[in-house]
Design a protein around this motif. Structure first.
Motif, PDB file in Angstrom:
ATOM      1  N   ALA A   1      15.691   6.997 -17.368  1.00 38.33           N
ATOM      2  CA  ALA A   1      15.649   7.566 -16.023  1.00 38.33           C
ATOM      3  C   ALA A   1      14.801   6.649 -15.148  1.00 38.33           C
ATOM      4  O   ALA A   1      14.952   5.443 -15.200  1.00 38.33           O
ATOM      5  N   ASP A   2      13.889   7.247 -14.383  1.00 38.83           N
ATOM      6  CA  ASP A   2      13.065   6.443 -13.474  1.00 38.83           C
ATOM      7  C   ASP A   2      11.820   6.008 -14.236  1.00 38.83           C
ATOM      8  O   ASP A   2      10.706   6.408 -13.916  1.00 38.83           O
ATOM      9  N   ASP A   3      12.005   5.167 -15.250  1.00 36.16           N
ATOM     10  CA  ASP A   3      10.939   4.930 -16.231  1.00 36.16           C
ATOM     11  C   ASP A   3       9.786   4.065 -15.716  1.00 36.16           C
ATOM     12  O   ASP A   3       8.704   4.084 -16.284  1.00 36.16           O
TER      13      ASP A   3
ATOM     14  N   LEU B   1       7.594  -5.281  -6.761  1.00 36.64           N
ATOM     15  CA  LEU B   1       7.531  -4.521  -8.003  1.00 36.64           C
ATOM     16  C   LEU B   1       7.190  -3.077  -7.653  1.00 36.64           C
ATOM     17  O   LEU B   1       6.406  -2.820  -6.743  1.00 36.64           O
ATOM     18  N   ASP B   2       7.808  -2.132  -8.363  1.00 28.38           N
ATOM     19  CA  ASP B   2       7.423  -0.716  -8.232  1.00 28.38           C
ATOM     20  C   ASP B   2       7.302  -0.200  -9.661  1.00 28.38           C
ATOM     21  O   ASP B   2       8.275   0.245 -10.257  1.00 28.38           O
ATOM     22  N   GLN B   3       6.112  -0.306 -10.196  1.00 26.99           N
ATOM     23  CA  GLN B   3       5.928  -0.033 -11.624  1.00 26.99           C
ATOM     24  C   GLN B   3       4.651   0.744 -11.879  1.00 26.99           C
ATOM     25  O   GLN B   3       3.763   0.806 -11.030  1.00 26.99           O
TER      26      GLN B   3
ATOM     27  N   VAL C   1      16.854  -1.568  -2.976  1.00 27.11           N
ATOM     28  CA  VAL C   1      17.407  -1.264  -4.291  1.00 27.11           C
ATOM     29  C   VAL C   1      16.260  -1.167  -5.291  1.00 27.11           C
ATOM     30  O   VAL C   1      15.649  -2.178  -5.638  1.00 27.11           O
ATOM     31  N   ASP C   2      15.931   0.055  -5.705  1.00 24.88           N
ATOM     32  CA  ASP C   2      14.981   0.252  -6.795  1.00 24.88           C
ATOM     33  C   ASP C   2      15.814   0.244  -8.071  1.00 24.88           C
ATOM     34  O   ASP C   2      16.686   1.107  -8.264  1.00 24.88           O
ATOM     35  N   THR C   3      15.553  -0.734  -8.931  1.00 23.78           N
ATOM     36  CA  THR C   3      16.449  -0.910 -10.076  1.00 23.78           C
ATOM     37  C   THR C   3      16.454   0.302 -11.012  1.00 23.78           C
ATOM     38  O   THR C   3      17.429   0.519 -11.727  1.00 23.78           O
ATOM     39  N   GLY C   4      15.405   1.121 -10.959  1.00 25.07           N
ATOM     40  CA  GLY C   4      15.348   2.291 -11.833  1.00 25.07           C
ATOM     41  C   GLY C   4      16.094   3.498 -11.304  1.00 25.07           C
ATOM     42  O   GLY C   4      16.210   4.508 -12.006  1.00 25.07           O
ATOM     43  N   HIS C   5      16.609   3.416 -10.087  1.00 25.52           N
ATOM     44  CA  HIS C   5      17.157   4.598  -9.428  1.00 25.52           C
ATOM     45  C   HIS C   5      18.677   4.698  -9.515  1.00 25.52           C
ATOM     46  O   HIS C   5      19.340   5.049  -8.540  1.00 25.52           O
ATOM     47  N   HIS C   6      19.229   4.363 -10.658  1.00 29.26           N
ATOM     48  CA  HIS C   6      20.682   4.414 -10.830  1.00 29.26           C
ATOM     49  C   HIS C   6      21.032   5.147 -12.114  1.00 29.26           C
ATOM     50  O   HIS C   6      20.240   5.199 -13.044  1.00 29.26           O
TER      51      HIS C   6
ATOM     52  N   PHE D   1      13.984  -5.347  -3.006  1.00 19.71           N
ATOM     53  CA  PHE D   1      14.046  -4.691  -4.314  1.00 19.71           C
ATOM     54  C   PHE D   1      12.738  -3.985  -4.618  1.00 19.71           C
ATOM     55  O   PHE D   1      11.673  -4.471  -4.263  1.00 19.71           O
ATOM     56  N   ASP D   2      12.834  -2.873  -5.299  1.00 19.40           N
ATOM     57  CA  ASP D   2      11.728  -2.315  -6.059  1.00 19.40           C
ATOM     58  C   ASP D   2      12.097  -2.603  -7.511  1.00 19.40           C
ATOM     59  O   ASP D   2      12.946  -1.919  -8.098  1.00 19.40           O
ATOM     60  N   PHE D   3      11.481  -3.615  -8.080  1.00 24.45           N
ATOM     61  CA  PHE D   3      11.840  -4.007  -9.437  1.00 24.45           C
ATOM     62  C   PHE D   3      11.069  -3.184 -10.476  1.00 24.45           C
ATOM     63  O   PHE D   3       9.858  -2.947 -10.340  1.00 24.45           O
TER      64      PHE D   3
ATOM     65  N   LEU E   1      15.021   1.607   3.603  1.00 28.67           N
ATOM     66  CA  LEU E   1      15.380   2.934   3.086  1.00 28.67           C
ATOM     67  C   LEU E   1      15.796   2.820   1.622  1.00 28.67           C
ATOM     68  O   LEU E   1      16.728   2.085   1.279  1.00 28.67           O
ATOM     69  N   GLU E   2      15.099   3.581   0.794  1.00 30.29           N
ATOM     70  CA  GLU E   2      15.301   3.513  -0.659  1.00 30.29           C
ATOM     71  C   GLU E   2      16.081   4.735  -1.130  1.00 30.29           C
ATOM     72  O   GLU E   2      15.805   5.857  -0.716  1.00 30.29           O
ATOM     73  N   TYR E   3      17.036   4.531  -2.004  1.00 29.69           N
ATOM     74  CA  TYR E   3      17.833   5.643  -2.520  1.00 29.69           C
ATOM     75  C   TYR E   3      17.455   5.930  -3.980  1.00 29.69           C
ATOM     76  O   TYR E   3      16.881   5.095  -4.669  1.00 29.69           O
TER      77      TYR E   3
ATOM     78  N   LEU F   1       0.841  -1.197   0.000  1.00 25.43           N
ATOM     79  CA  LEU F   1       0.000   0.000   0.000  1.00 25.43           C
ATOM     80  C   LEU F   1       0.877   1.248   0.000  1.00 25.43           C
ATOM     81  O   LEU F   1       2.027   1.214   0.445  1.00 25.43           O
ATOM     82  N   HIS F   2       0.314   2.343  -0.506  1.00 29.50           N
ATOM     83  CA  HIS F   2       0.987   3.640  -0.508  1.00 29.50           C
ATOM     84  C   HIS F   2       0.087   4.600   0.256  1.00 29.50           C
ATOM     85  O   HIS F   2      -1.065   4.787  -0.118  1.00 29.50           O
ATOM     86  N   ILE F   3       0.615   5.193   1.329  1.00 29.10           N
ATOM     87  CA  ILE F   3      -0.196   6.063   2.186  1.00 29.10           C
ATOM     88  C   ILE F   3       0.245   7.509   1.996  1.00 29.10           C
ATOM     89  O   ILE F   3       1.443   7.786   2.129  1.00 29.10           O
TER      90      ILE F   3
HETATM   91  C1  RM4 Z   1       9.396   6.803  -5.910  1.00 31.06           C
HETATM   92  C2  RM4 Z   1       9.968   5.560  -5.255  1.00 31.06           C
HETATM   93  C3  RM4 Z   1       8.988   4.880  -4.366  1.00 31.06           C
HETATM   94  C4  RM4 Z   1       7.616   4.806  -4.977  1.00 31.06           C
HETATM   95  C5  RM4 Z   1       7.178   6.121  -5.556  1.00 31.06           C
HETATM   96  C6  RM4 Z   1       5.859   5.995  -6.276  1.00 31.06           C
HETATM   97  O1  RM4 Z   1      10.214   7.214  -6.957  1.00 31.06           O
HETATM   98  O2  RM4 Z   1      10.417   4.677  -6.244  1.00 31.06           O
HETATM   99  O3  RM4 Z   1       9.418   3.575  -4.074  1.00 31.06           O
HETATM  100  O4  RM4 Z   1       6.763   4.472  -3.938  1.00 31.06           O
HETATM  101  O5  RM4 Z   1       8.130   6.594  -6.448  1.00 31.06           O
END
Ligand code: RM4
Ligand code: MN
Length: 388
Positions: free
Chosen positions: A248-250, A285-287, A213-218, A240-242, A178-180, A64-66
């Protein structure tokens, strides 16, 4: 295909978490294309996520996203999920969409704004208590756009203070991830731009803090599997956030842009024994699905992770060790490539059949009629989008 029982068992027990926001409308800054049948509330998002699990058998939780998924009664939402055969997973905090956060959230120069942001993070732990979630995911848009705008070290101190307060509030079985992200929306400095900063902050915060590690964040060309190996070695990989990126952060479907990279990442995971859930690595997954249908997009993504995992499991570990020890550069590389070049689709079809599932989840979903049903049923109301 004669399958190794250990490989089959690992594939059967793999778990991949779905993001609730993947089922809402999303897009680019230029246009969000609405689709028919899109959920109007968190209950409908969870229902769509349950379809992905129904056809893949390995995606039984939804993050969930709050406040996007705010409801009056989270325990009731958890029961709704259970009725549909899934659970509520990671709680993602959001301290990036309020006007107060223009100059940051927990790193903001004003103590009032920092307090507001921290209160949100603590409230997210209240949600976790109600949903039974294990993990709180923290991503901060904090940073600066201009040299001199704020003090870099002071901002790290403010971040550390907030993370310590969050850590102190966690229950015995809860964790903070913690996500970078290396850039965007801040362009001169992000306050958590890389795994090194995230690692330093997690170590300072305490043992329940781990890096995502969000794979899109590099940056382009970053060796992500090296980062994964290093975090696994330090026992600080939270998950992972795959997703996939070209530029970029596609937030494109994982494994679509560079399936070989996904294989190399999963090879490090498998080698470290971290497919075992006891090691605490969450595969999420973060898509977003902008131009493709969302439920099949999630199904395809789960399958892509499964394919990369299957190939990683097929690496001849002994042969690889022997080649490495003998300095056989080409031999070692060939061991990896043999696994990567294997067509694992028949193996995964067998795994699905063993779980009582259709070997072709996308086709089976198409035949189910669910997509057509929600398109006719979900009329009226406000479709969920990025931000709701
Ligand atoms: C951010 C980050 C978070 C995600 C939001 C929607 O860039 O990746 O993980 O929850 O976007
Ligand atoms: Mn992410």
């Amino acid at each position: 295909m004669i399958s190794n029982p250990a490989v089959v068992a690992a594939l059967r027990s793999q778990r991949i978490e779905l993001p609730s926001w993947a089922f809402g409308n999303s897009g680019t800054r230029f246009k969000v294309f609405a689709q028919q049948g899109v959920p109007r509330d968190p209950y409908e998002k969870v229902a769509d996520a349950a379809q992905v699990h129904r056809f893949t058998g390995v995606a039984p939780s939804v993050a969930l996203h709050i406040p996007w998924d705010r409801v009056d009664d989270y325990a009731e939402l958890a029961r709704h999920a259970a009725d549909l055969g899934v659970t509520l997973g990671t709680i993602n905090s959001n301290v990036f969409q309020d006007d107060d956060y223009m100059l940051g959230s927990v790193c903001h120069p004003d103590a009032r704004v920092r307090r507001k942001a921290l209160d949100h993070l603590l409230a997210c732990i209240d949600v976790m208590d109600a949903t039974g979630s294990r993990d709180l995911k923290l991503w901060f848009s904090d940073g600066t756009n201009y040299p001199g705008q704020d003090d870099i070290r002071d901002r790290q101190d403010r971040l550390a203070e907030a993370l310590a307060a969050v850590h102190a509030r966690l229950g015995p079985d809860q964790r903070m991830l913690l996500e970078y992200k290396f850039f965007e929306p801040s362009f001169y400095t992000m306050d958590v731009p890389d795994w090194g900063t995230a690692y330093i902050q997690c170590v300072a915060a305490g043992p329940k803090a781990r890096v995502v590690v969000d794979t899109g964040h590099h940056a382009p060309g970053t060796n992500i599997e090296f980062i994964v190996a290093s975090l696994l070695r330090a026992d600080r990989l939270g998950g992972f956030d795959f997703n996939s990126r070209f530029y970029a952060d596609d937030d494109l479907m994982v494994g679509s842009a560079d399936p070989f990279q996904l294989f190399r990442i999963m090879h490090e995971v498998v080698q470290a024994g971290a497919l075992d859930q006891a090691l605490g690595v969450a595969f999420m997954l973060d898509q977003c699905h902008n131009i493709e249908p969302k439920i099949p997009g999630q199904i395809r993504s789960v399958m892509n992770v499964q394919e990369a995992t299957a190939k990683a499991l097929l690496v001849d570990a002994e042969g690889l060790r022997a080649a490495q020890a003998g300095g056989d550069v080409l031999g070692a590389n060939a061991v990896l490539m043999d696994a990567y070049d294997t067509d694992v689709r028949p193996l995964l079809a067998d795994v699905r059949a063993g779980l009582g599932l259709d070997p072709d989840p996308v086709a089976a979903y198409g035949r189910s009629g669910y997509g057509a049903a929600i398109a006719t049923e979900r009329v009226g109301g406000q479709q969920a989008g990025w931000g709701a």
